[in-house]
Write a protein that holds these residues in place. Sequence first.
Motif, PDB file in Angstrom:
ATOM      1  N   GLY A   1       0.792  -1.225   0.000  1.00 46.86           N
ATOM      2  CA  GLY A   1       0.000   0.000   0.000  1.00 46.86           C
ATOM      3  C   GLY A   1       0.820   1.268   0.000  1.00 46.86           C
ATOM      4  N   LYS A   2       2.119   1.162   0.323  1.00 49.96           N
ATOM      5  CA  LYS A   2       3.032   2.309   0.349  1.00 49.96           C
ATOM      6  C   LYS A   2       2.629   3.358   1.387  1.00 49.96           C
ATOM      7  CE  LYS A   2       5.398   0.482  -2.969  1.00 49.96           C
ATOM      8  NZ  LYS A   2       6.693  -0.170  -2.673  1.00 49.96           N
ATOM      9  N   ILE A   3       2.014   2.901   2.457  1.00 50.89           N
ATOM     10  CA  ILE A   3       1.750   3.798   3.585  1.00 50.89           C
ATOM     11  C   ILE A   3       3.077   4.019   4.310  1.00 50.89           C
ATOM     12  CG2 ILE A   3       0.486   4.101   5.739  1.00 50.89           C
ATOM     13  CD1 ILE A   3      -1.282   4.150   3.255  1.00 50.89           C
ATOM     14  N   PRO A   4       3.448   5.264   4.630  1.00 48.82           N
ATOM     15  CA  PRO A   4       4.735   5.509   5.314  1.00 48.82           C
ATOM     16  C   PRO A   4       4.872   4.675   6.586  1.00 48.82           C
ATOM     17  CG  PRO A   4       3.776   7.582   4.590  1.00 48.82           C
ATOM     18  CD  PRO A   4       2.737   6.521   4.338  1.00 48.82           C
ATOM     19  N   PHE A   5       6.035   4.052   6.724  1.00 48.57           N
ATOM     20  CA  PHE A   5       6.278   3.180   7.876  1.00 48.57           C
ATOM     21  C   PHE A   5       6.151   3.939   9.195  1.00 48.57           C
ATOM     22  CE2 PHE A   5       9.257   1.223  10.930  1.00 48.57           C
ATOM     23  CZ  PHE A   5       8.686  -0.037  11.020  1.00 48.57           C
ATOM     24  N   SER A   6       6.649   5.177   9.232  1.00 49.44           N
ATOM     25  CA  SER A   6       6.588   5.965  10.465  1.00 49.44           C
ATOM     26  C   SER A   6       5.144   6.248  10.870  1.00 49.44           C
ATOM     27  CB  SER A   6       7.348   7.283  10.282  1.00 49.44           C
ATOM     28  OG  SER A   6       6.805   8.029   9.203  1.00 49.44           O
ATOM     29  N   ARG A   7       4.293   6.525   9.886  1.00 51.45           N
ATOM     30  CA  ARG A   7       2.876   6.758  10.168  1.00 51.45           C
ATOM     31  C   ARG A   7       2.217   5.495  10.715  1.00 51.45           C
ATOM     32  NH1 ARG A   7       0.634  11.947  10.202  1.00 51.45           N
ATOM     33  NH2 ARG A   7       1.432  13.192   8.472  1.00 51.45           N
ATOM     34  N   TYR A   8       2.544   4.375  10.101  1.00 47.38           N
ATOM     35  CA  TYR A   8       1.950   3.107  10.520  1.00 47.38           C
ATOM     36  C   TYR A   8       2.350   2.770  11.951  1.00 47.38           C
ATOM     37  CZ  TYR A   8       0.491  -1.789  10.198  1.00 47.38           C
ATOM     38  OH  TYR A   8      -0.110  -3.010  10.420  1.00 47.38           O
ATOM     39  N   VAL A   9       3.605   2.984  12.281  1.00 46.17           N
ATOM     40  CA  VAL A   9       4.090   2.698  13.635  1.00 46.17           C
ATOM     41  C   VAL A   9       3.412   3.617  14.646  1.00 46.17           C
ATOM     42  CG1 VAL A   9       6.107   2.755  15.137  1.00 46.17           C
ATOM     43  CG2 VAL A   9       6.296   1.769  12.856  1.00 46.17           C
ATOM     44  N   LYS A  10       3.277   4.903  14.303  1.00 40.61           N
ATOM     45  CA  LYS A  10       2.614   5.839  15.217  1.00 40.61           C
ATOM     46  C   LYS A  10       1.171   5.443  15.478  1.00 40.61           C
ATOM     47  CE  LYS A  10       5.457   9.900  14.162  1.00 40.61           C
ATOM     48  NZ  LYS A  10       5.484  11.254  13.543  1.00 40.61           N
ATOM     49  N   LEU A  11       0.487   4.966  14.440  1.00 40.30           N
ATOM     50  CA  LEU A  11      -0.897   4.516  14.621  1.00 40.30           C
ATOM     51  C   LEU A  11      -0.966   3.285  15.512  1.00 40.30           C
ATOM     52  CD1 LEU A  11      -2.276   4.992  10.994  1.00 40.30           C
ATOM     53  CD2 LEU A  11      -2.901   6.319  13.015  1.00 40.30           C
ATOM     54  N   LEU A  12       0.011   2.391  15.380  1.00 41.61           N
ATOM     55  CA  LEU A  12       0.030   1.190  16.223  1.00 41.61           C
ATOM     56  C   LEU A  12       0.373   1.514  17.671  1.00 41.61           C
ATOM     57  CD1 LEU A  12       1.791  -1.460  13.939  1.00 41.61           C
ATOM     58  CD2 LEU A  12      -0.585  -1.474  14.700  1.00 41.61           C
ATOM     59  N   LEU A  13       1.119   2.588  17.899  1.00 37.38           N
ATOM     60  CA  LEU A  13       1.484   2.956  19.264  1.00 37.38           C
ATOM     61  C   LEU A  13       0.278   3.415  20.078  1.00 37.38           C
ATOM     62  CD1 LEU A  13       4.873   4.846  18.749  1.00 37.38           C
ATOM     63  CD2 LEU A  13       4.518   2.573  19.714  1.00 37.38           C
ATOM     64  N   ILE A  14      -0.770   3.867  19.401  1.00 38.92           N
ATOM     65  CA  ILE A  14      -1.970   4.325  20.129  1.00 38.92           C
ATOM     66  C   ILE A  14      -2.617   3.174  20.891  1.00 38.92           C
ATOM     67  CG2 ILE A  14      -4.257   5.365  19.895  1.00 38.92           C
ATOM     68  CD1 ILE A  14      -3.174   6.852  17.425  1.00 38.92           C
ATOM     69  N   PRO A  15      -2.980   2.051  20.222  1.00 36.50           N
ATOM     70  CA  PRO A  15      -3.533   0.926  21.001  1.00 36.50           C
ATOM     71  C   PRO A  15      -2.490   0.251  21.882  1.00 36.50           C
ATOM     72  CG  PRO A  15      -3.243   0.276  18.704  1.00 36.50           C
ATOM     73  CD  PRO A  15      -3.001   1.759  18.776  1.00 36.50           C
ATOM     74  N   ALA A  16      -1.211   0.308  21.469  1.00 37.88           N
ATOM     75  CA  ALA A  16      -0.162  -0.324  22.277  1.00 37.88           C
ATOM     76  C   ALA A  16      -0.067   0.323  23.654  1.00 37.88           C
ATOM     77  CB  ALA A  16       1.178  -0.244  21.555  1.00 37.88           C
ATOM     78  N   ALA A  17      -0.254   1.643  23.717  1.00 36.61           N
ATOM     79  CA  ALA A  17      -0.196   2.332  25.007  1.00 36.61           C
ATOM     80  C   ALA A  17      -1.327   1.860  25.925  1.00 36.61           C
ATOM     81  CB  ALA A  17      -0.301   3.845  24.787  1.00 36.61           C
ATOM     82  N   PHE A  18      -2.521   1.694  25.379  1.00 36.10           N
ATOM     83  CA  PHE A  18      -3.640   1.188  26.187  1.00 36.10           C
ATOM     84  C   PHE A  18      -3.395  -0.258  26.613  1.00 36.10           C
ATOM     85  CE2 PHE A  18      -5.637   4.721  23.959  1.00 36.10           C
ATOM     86  CZ  PHE A  18      -6.359   5.318  24.968  1.00 36.10           C
TER      87      PHE A  18
END
Length: 258
Positions: free
Chosen positions: A56-73
């Motif tokens: 999909g060519k979604i930026p890796f940094s963006r994808y990681v930041k989005l995953l950090l949101i549920p990871a924090a919870f």
Amino acid sequence: MIVIDKLCYSSKLRYVNAAEKSVYAISSLLICILSRSYAASLIVFIANGVLTVGKGKIPFSRYVKLLLIPAAFLIVGTGAVFLNISKVPMDAFAVRIGGFYVTASYESIFWAVNLCVTALASVSCLYFLSLNTTMTDLIGVLQKIHMPQLFIELMMLIYRFVFLLLHTASAIMTAQEARLGNKDYRTQIRSFGKMSVSLFLISFRKANAMYDAMEARGYDGTVKVLRLKQQVKRKEIFLLAVFEILLMICAAAERMML
């Protein structure tokens, strides 16, 4: 447009058939939740990352930041799963505090890690769908499976009002910032209260204006959107079926080993 919506429209997987992407995401999600398999969850998590970032060519940094949101919870939530306060230490570790121990067992740690892996894999399925499929395509899929029209219309209107609320709130906060509305904590609280009231009144007025505009354009109780015709490819269906079968085999094999 919010970040997820921008990424969705720029994704290289946007024009892949929406029904295929929906079936893949939902079936993988169900397998992860129902099986609670480490192997299946890890495979799904990695596959979604490869598809979203690699294809999909979604930026890796963006994808990681989005995953950090549920990871924090998850980090906060799973603490209650494996940590215990007891007078008797458990087998994994124990930290003495006064007359009690902050302790955990190997079994509770196992379930906490399993919960984290399953949750992250499940969230990655939803991210795959939302980052690579537009709202209009999702509405088309819901219409094909005969979802109640009222549900679809409410989803569409709520989705639209997310942007209206964000834009209105951003404009009000910018105006407050320009007038030193956040110079100290007390002023921030007062500004937040005023913004909440203004946001409600402006949103209510815009909702009425939007309904009037829809009526003027011949609204008959059905929201109609333009959708691109996306071909169903046999190769993609075959790969999807093979992937889901392999997931079920991995989950079954892991359960037999346990």
